[in-house]
Design a protein around this motif. Structure first.
Motif, PDB file in Angstrom:
ATOM      1  N   VAL A 252       0.878  -1.171   0.000  1.00 21.98           N
ATOM      2  CA  VAL A 252       0.000   0.000   0.000  1.00 21.98           C
ATOM      3  C   VAL A 252       0.916   1.222   0.000  1.00 21.98           C
ATOM      4  O   VAL A 252       1.581   1.510   1.000  1.00 21.98           O
ATOM      5  N   LEU A 253       0.989   1.906  -1.120  1.00 28.13           N
ATOM      6  CA  LEU A 253       1.937   2.990  -1.300  1.00 28.13           C
ATOM      7  C   LEU A 253       1.256   4.344  -1.157  1.00 28.13           C
ATOM      8  O   LEU A 253       0.117   4.527  -1.600  1.00 28.13           O
ATOM      9  N   THR A 254       1.968   5.274  -0.551  1.00 37.02           N
ATOM     10  CA  THR A 254       1.475   6.644  -0.449  1.00 37.02           C
ATOM     11  C   THR A 254       2.003   7.421  -1.646  1.00 37.02           C
ATOM     12  O   THR A 254       3.198   7.700  -1.751  1.00 37.02           O
ATOM     13  N   SER A 275       0.107  -2.070  -6.530  1.00 42.31           N
ATOM     14  CA  SER A 275       0.960  -1.693  -7.662  1.00 42.31           C
ATOM     15  C   SER A 275       1.887  -2.830  -8.058  1.00 42.31           C
ATOM     16  O   SER A 275       2.258  -2.981  -9.241  1.00 42.31           O
ATOM     17  N   ASN A 276       2.282  -3.647  -7.070  1.00 42.90           N
ATOM     18  CA  ASN A 276       3.145  -4.792  -7.334  1.00 42.90           C
ATOM     19  C   ASN A 276       2.427  -6.115  -7.069  1.00 42.90           C
ATOM     20  O   ASN A 276       3.060  -7.133  -6.778  1.00 42.90           O
ATOM     21  N   ASP A 277       1.088  -6.045  -7.139  1.00 43.89           N
ATOM     22  CA  ASP A 277       0.235  -7.220  -6.911  1.00 43.89           C
ATOM     23  C   ASP A 277       0.436  -7.841  -5.536  1.00 43.89           C
ATOM     24  O   ASP A 277       0.218  -9.041  -5.344  1.00 43.89           O
ATOM     25  N   GLY A 278       0.825  -7.007  -4.564  1.00 46.52           N
ATOM     26  CA  GLY A 278       1.117  -7.554  -3.243  1.00 46.52           C
ATOM     27  C   GLY A 278       0.193  -7.102  -2.138  1.00 46.52           C
ATOM     28  O   GLY A 278       0.465  -7.384  -0.965  1.00 46.52           O
ATOM     29  N   THR A 279      -0.904  -6.419  -2.467  1.00 48.34           N
ATOM     30  CA  THR A 279      -1.805  -5.920  -1.425  1.00 48.34           C
ATOM     31  C   THR A 279      -2.846  -6.974  -1.081  1.00 48.34           C
ATOM     32  O   THR A 279      -3.608  -7.427  -1.949  1.00 48.34           O
TER      33      THR A 279
END
Length: 606
Positions: A252-254, A275-279
């Motif tokens: 989860v990126l800000t 964004s990197n399919d990791g959430t």
């Protein structure tokens, strides 16, 4: 009182003399409380506000959050403040004993949040955003989710948020595009774990370095689910995912932090998930029920937004009142003798008008918000018809309790700036900050236009108009009580006439509903305004009855101070009826007009 930001005397007047909040202890859920425990809560709120929150008011405004190396940095003292709210039990105070809560009535809890907000709105939002998010989890989440996420949230170590808004779906939640698909994760039941992809904007406290983790209660669509609002589900999406005793990055990126005109100390984040399919997010409750669940938090938050608007307006009112008492300028209009000393500006009628405007709007609004809080408590703790009626009346009044204080708060804080004149436009005094901070409230948790549509399009007609009838019954009871005081009959007669106007306008608009939906709803915001004015007039008559009865006593406990307090109440009630209630007649004329200028206007003519 120098640097006063609220009135403990007025708050207790609302709670104990008008509402009789002690009646709540008759319900089993609240039976362990009494007047003493309520006062301890209010005193603690005042002490925390005075010593921890108010000293940071200006600093948090001047030094707004910054995005540094992917994390939003906030004022360094916020970590200890949020932790203090957790340690002292504020975050889960309304919840049950089995969850470590205090079973504190919402009436008292919201009174405390009023104090916190008046001291420092930006600082006050962090812990109670977590309360709302945790309440969704405890209401609809699985036992595993509740056990995993809520203890650190209650402790003030983890932040909670509500993540709804997207770049292409603001208030239109049925258009959200954030997606979810089942994921098999070794640390969680595969049926509850989903991969989340999408972005959310304007997320209050969506990321910051004052906590160890952030848990987003996020709306998303499960792939293959129904279209529109029926296909929205609710997920708990942590910034860092708990695996055993450790936290790992959850993708989860800000992406950014918004720079606002006010309310600067609390960050509003732009978030990117997956964004990197990791959430990984964890389904809360049943699939496709997310919007229904989220509305629980939103409705609670809407009363909270109204209370925050009153908080900021109240702080501005007391700042302008203090200035008006101390600032000498000019002389009485009937005596221009230049040899006479200048008079404090509070003695000028126009300044008194602006102070009365603030007092009348804010104390009337506070009465409505605490009344709504009381209804919430009854709806929670009562049974049978009493429970159902309280919930229905609260539903009707929620759009009014959110919108009237929010819209009028922008005007009352403007009046505070005006009283200070040029000084009010400078950063040497706090009213310019309050003016900037007030403007958010008509926007978030549903714009005023949306609440107008909600009130007229849904609330006045639900259950064949029963909610409106319940309100009429409450107002009629107040009118009957007022009839015992001859000096209040002019106000009672005006409110009776106003109620008739509201009825006539409502019937006229409902008559349009079956054949012309656009005409029916085109001026819903004005209907909301009219409804709000009538409702606050009723609240002022309630206050005037109590103040008049007290004034008629031979020996007031507080002596001269009490006499002045009650007289101030009676004068503010008169002001509201003379200056504000009369506005409904112009609104009624517009609402009953057949000239549909806003419908007829074409976009290319602007």
């Amino acid at each position: 009182m120098a640097n006063q930001f609220y009135s403990p005397r007025d708050l207790r007047f609302h709670l104990y003399e008008v509402l009789d909040a002690e009646r709540l202890t008759q319900f089993a859920y609240f039976q362990d409380h009494d007047r003493e425990s309520f006062d301890l809560v209010l005193d603690a709120a005042g002490q925390i506000s005075e010593t921890l929150l108010k000293p940071l008011l200006t600093a948090m405004d001047r030094n707004e959050p910054e995005l540094v190396d992917g994390t939003i940095r906030v004022h360094p003292l916020l970590r200890s403040i949020i932790r203090r709210f957790g340690e002292d039990g504020w975050i889960n105070a309304p919840f049950g004993y089995e969850e470590g809560g205090q079973q504190l009535p919402a009436t008292i809890m919201n009174a405390a949040t009023f104090v916190f907000g008046a001291a420092n709105y930006s600082a006050s939002v962090f812990p109670f955003l977590t309360t709302g998010a945790a309440n969704l989890l405890r209401s609809f989440g699985s036992p595993e989710l509740i056990e995993r996420f809520t203890p650190p949230m209650y402790a003030g170590r983890w932040q909670g948020t509500m993540a709804l808004t997207e770049p292409d779906a603001g208030s239109s939640l049925s258009d959200i595009s954030t997606s979810a698909e089942p994921a098999s994760e070794p640390d969680m039941d595969a049926t509850g774990a989903y991969r989340i992809r999408g972005q959310k904007i304007y997320i209050s406290a969506g990321d910051h370095d004052a906590v160890e983790n952030v848990v987003h209660l996020m709306l998303a669509r499960i792939k293959g689910g129904p279209a529109g609002a029926k296909g929205i589900s609710l997920f708990a999406v942590p910034r860092q995912r708990p695996v055993g005793d450790t936290l790992i990055d959850n993708d989860v990126l800000t992406a950014g932090v918004y720079h606002k005109m006010g309310y600067k100390g609390a960050p509003i984040a732009h978030l990117m998930a997956g964004s990197n399919d990791g959430t990984i997010g964890y389904l809360v409750g049943e699939p496709h029920q997310g919007l229904r669940y989220m509305f629980q938090m939103m409705n609670e938050a809407r009363v909270g937004v109204g209370m925050n608007a009153v908080s900021i307006g109240t702080a501005a009112y007391y700042a302008s009142l203090e200035y008006a008492r101390e600032r000498p300028q000019g002389r009485h209009v009937a005596d221009k003798n230049p040899s006479l000393p200048q008079t404090p500006i509070i003695r000028h009628a126009d300044v008194k008008r602006m102070l009365l405007f603030q007092k009348a709007v804010l104390e009337g609004s506070l009465g409505l918000l605490l009344f709504c809080s009381y209804l919430s408590d009854v709806a929670h703790a009562a049974e049978g018809d009493q429970k159902a009626d309280a919930a229905l009346l609260l539903d009707l009044l929620t759009p009014v309790a959110k919108s009237y204080p929010s819209e009028m708060g922008t005007l009352t804080t403007s009046a505070a700036v005006q009283i200070l004149g040029g000084a009010g436009y400078t950063t040497d005094f706090p009213v310019e900050q309050f003016y900037r901070e007030a403007r958010i409230h008509p926007i978030h948790e549903g714009t005023t236009g949306i609440h107008g549509l909600d009130l007229l399009g849904r609330k006045v007609t639900m259950q064949q108009g029963r909610a409106l009838q319940l309100l009429r019954t409450e107002i009629q009871s107040t009118l009957t009580s007022a009839s015992h005081y001859p000096e209040l009959m002019p106000l009672a007669d005006q409110l009776t006439a106003a109620l008739g106007v509201l009825d006539d306008v409502t019937k006229h608009l409902l008559g349009l509903s079956p054949t012309d939906t656009e005409a029916f709803l085109s001026d819903a915001t004005l209907y909301l305004e009219l409804f709000g004015i009538v409702t606050i007039s009723w609240q002022w008559l309630r206050q005037a009855i109590v103040a008049t009865a007290a004034s008629n006593q031979n020996d007031l406990p507080g002596g001269r101070d009490d006499a002045a307090f009650y007289q101030g109440k009676r004068m503010a009630a008169r002001y509201f009826f003379e200056y504000e209630l009369v506005k409904i007649y112009g609104l009624a004329k517009r609402l009953c007009s057949n000239d549909r200028v806003t419908i007829a206007m074409q976009s290319e003519w602007f």
